[in-house]
Scaffold this motif. Structure first.
Motif, short mmCIF file in Angstrom:
data_model
loop_
_atom_site.label_atom_id
_atom_site.label_comp_id
_atom_site.label_asym_id
_atom_site.label_seq_id
_atom_site.Cartn_x
_atom_site.Cartn_y
_atom_site.Cartn_z
N PHE A 1 8.80 16.72 8.22
CA PHE A 1 9.04 15.75 7.16
C PHE A 1 7.86 14.77 7.08
N HIS A 2 7.42 14.49 5.86
CA HIS A 2 6.33 13.55 5.63
C HIS A 2 6.74 12.52 4.57
N SER A 3 6.08 11.38 4.60
CA SER A 3 6.41 10.29 3.68
C SER A 3 5.15 9.57 3.24
N TYR A 4 5.13 9.13 1.98
CA TYR A 4 4.06 8.27 1.49
C TYR A 4 4.45 6.79 1.56
N SER A 5 5.64 6.50 2.06
CA SER A 5 6.15 5.13 2.04
C SER A 5 5.25 4.18 2.81
N LYS A 6 4.96 4.50 4.06
CA LYS A 6 4.22 3.58 4.92
C LYS A 6 2.71 3.81 4.86
N THR A 7 2.30 4.99 4.42
CA THR A 7 0.87 5.28 4.35
C THR A 7 0.26 4.75 3.06
N ALA A 8 0.97 4.89 1.94
CA ALA A 8 0.41 4.50 0.65
C ALA A 8 1.25 3.46 -0.08
N GLY A 9 2.20 2.85 0.64
CA GLY A 9 2.98 1.78 0.05
C GLY A 9 4.03 2.24 -0.94
N PHE A 10 4.56 3.47 -0.76
CA PHE A 10 5.51 4.03 -1.72
C PHE A 10 6.97 3.70 -1.40
N THR A 11 7.23 2.66 -0.63
CA THR A 11 8.63 2.36 -0.30
C THR A 11 9.46 2.09 -1.54
N GLY A 12 8.84 1.52 -2.58
CA GLY A 12 9.56 1.27 -3.82
C GLY A 12 9.35 2.34 -4.87
N VAL A 13 8.35 3.20 -4.66
CA VAL A 13 8.06 4.27 -5.61
C VAL A 13 8.87 5.51 -5.26
N ARG A 14 8.99 5.82 -3.98
CA ARG A 14 9.79 6.91 -3.43
C ARG A 14 9.14 8.29 -3.65
N CYS A 15 8.46 8.76 -2.62
CA CYS A 15 7.91 10.11 -2.65
C CYS A 15 7.52 10.52 -1.24
N GLY A 16 7.72 11.78 -0.95
CA GLY A 16 7.31 12.38 0.31
C GLY A 16 7.41 13.88 0.16
N TYR A 17 7.40 14.59 1.27
CA TYR A 17 7.56 16.04 1.18
C TYR A 17 8.05 16.62 2.50
N THR A 18 8.66 17.78 2.40
CA THR A 18 9.19 18.50 3.55
C THR A 18 8.60 19.89 3.57
#
Length: 408
Positions: free
Chosen positions: A243-260
């Motif tokens: 599981f990967h997330s863009y929340s903490k790396t690119a500030g997407f906590t409010g945008v919501r995106c990642g990948y599995t």
């Protein structure tokens, strides 16, 4: 008579961060003049990278034009983002993936919680302890966790991660069907070596186990010898979902995106003992229950991998890791024992002897107006610790450390 899913009644009264939010809100109401600095929940504070903003603006313009408008997107994610993920996050590490193995989502939390939909209820569950609460709570909801007795779930095998084992759990001496690993770790901020991860992969292959590998914080790794993906280990495609997330790396906590990543080689077994590929099962689940992340969001995520995006995201990560250095230096000056903060945006602080986790939380909030996260909220082995995050503004970070130096 309509019946509920009784498993939801087994959940603890409140999700950890909801409990914290209520405590902070009550304190703020009673002390309206207090300046509260939040070092607890891992939300980010830096704005989105300009490359991301430009890409999203362009995507909005596309949707405003009939010739370039897009409706429903593919549940897997758009080809352009899948290709960017494969080319940038995996190919440079010698990992070969196909588009069909990359599932774009609306944040890693969703998939780590939902992945259990395709797995049987009789599987045994092993978790490192302390642990991100979603791993356990989602299994409680599905009915795998058993009963909550004396602070532990009866059907969950807890694998303590302590200072004595450098926060890497010991390889089990019995078979566990599903194992949750998170490195760099939330909440302890510690990492796993290539040799240690190799042992977990060997265990999973030997026991036909499935590893749920949460790599949400891999972009914060500074040590070149620490693996960024479990697929750097030979054989991991046959035993692991990542599981990967863009929340903490690119500030997407409010945008919501990642990948599995669900490799095509990965299999489990049906009731008759037949080997079944998990990739098509997850594809079927997603196409039924998920409509995909928005086109605008995915164009923003694609921009992270552009030359400008990479540079800007690295600047943001460096900003938070500078906060980590400032915090580590101050905490060590106070005489506290700390872990993490070197390859992750979390610092795991051992509380003074007179404080338990919640007592330390109350002390910091009531006396220093600082918010932390009680370690016991992440599991029994978290008692006697608190978690601090490095995601704040620099000025708040420095002021918080000044308060700590005076208050401790």
């Amino acid at each position: 008579m309509t019946q509920i899913n009784d498993n939801f009644l087994k959940l603890q009264k409140s999700y950890l961060f909801v409990t914290i939010a209520k405590k902070v809100a009550a304190f703020k109401e009673a002390n309206p003049q207090a300046k509260i600095i939040r070092l607890g929940i891992g939300d980010v504070t830096r704005p989105l990278a300009p490359a991301v903003i430009n890409a999203m603006h362009h995507a909005v313009d596309e949707l405003a034009n009939a010739d370039t408008f897009r409706g429903y997107g593919p549940e897997h994610g758009y080809d352009f983002l899948q290709d960017a993920i494969i080319a940038n996050d995996f190919k440079p590490r010698g990992i070969s993936l196909e588009r069909e193995e990359v599932f774009v989502n609306d944040g890693a939390k969703s998939d780590t919680g939902n992945i259990g939909d395709i797995l049987g209820l009789k599987n045994s569950i092993g978790v490192t302890d302390p642990i991100y609460p979603v791993y356990i709570d989602s299994n409680v909801m599905n009915g795998r966790a058993g009963e909550f007795i004396n602070g532990l779930w009866s059907n969950i095998i807890y694998m303590p991660c302590t200072a004595e084992n450098n926060f890497v759990a010991q390889i089990p001496d019995k078979k566990i069907d599903i194992i949750y690993l998170c490195y760099p770790n939330n909440p302890t901020g510690t990492v796993i070596t290539r040799e240690q991860l190799q042992k977990w992969v060997e265990y999973a292959l030997r026991n036909k186990s499935l590893i749920m590998y949460d790599a949400a914080y891999e972009a914060y790794i500074q040590d070149p010898d620490i693996p960024h993906s479990i697929y750097e280990i030979e054989g991991a495609k046959k035993c692991a979902i990542e599981f990967h997330s863009y929340s903490k790396t690119a500030g997407f906590t409010g945008v919501r995106c990642g990948y599995t990543i669900v490799p095509k080689e990965l299999t489990a077994f049906n009731a008759e003992g037949d080997e079944i590929a998990l990739n098509p099962l997850w594809e079927r689940r997603q196409s039924t229950k998920f409509n995909g992340a928005s086109y605008i969001t995915q164009r923003g995520a694609e921009a992270i991998y552009s030359p400008e995006g990479k540079k800007q995201v690295k600047e943001t990560i460096d900003y938070y890791m500078t906060n980590a250095r400032i915090m580590r230096e101050t905490l060590l000056q106070t005489g506290l024992t700390i872990f993490g903060g070197e390859n992750a945006p979390y610092i795991w602080v051992k509380t003074p002897k007179e404080f338990g986790s919640w007592e330390m939380f109350d002390h910091l909030l009531n006396n220093l107006h600082l918010v932390c996260t009680p370690g016991v909220g992440f599991g029994p082995s978290g008692e006697g610790y608190v978690r601090l995050t490095t995601f704040g503004n620099r000025e708040d970070c420095i002021e918080a450390m000044e308060r700590l130096k005076k208050g401790l």
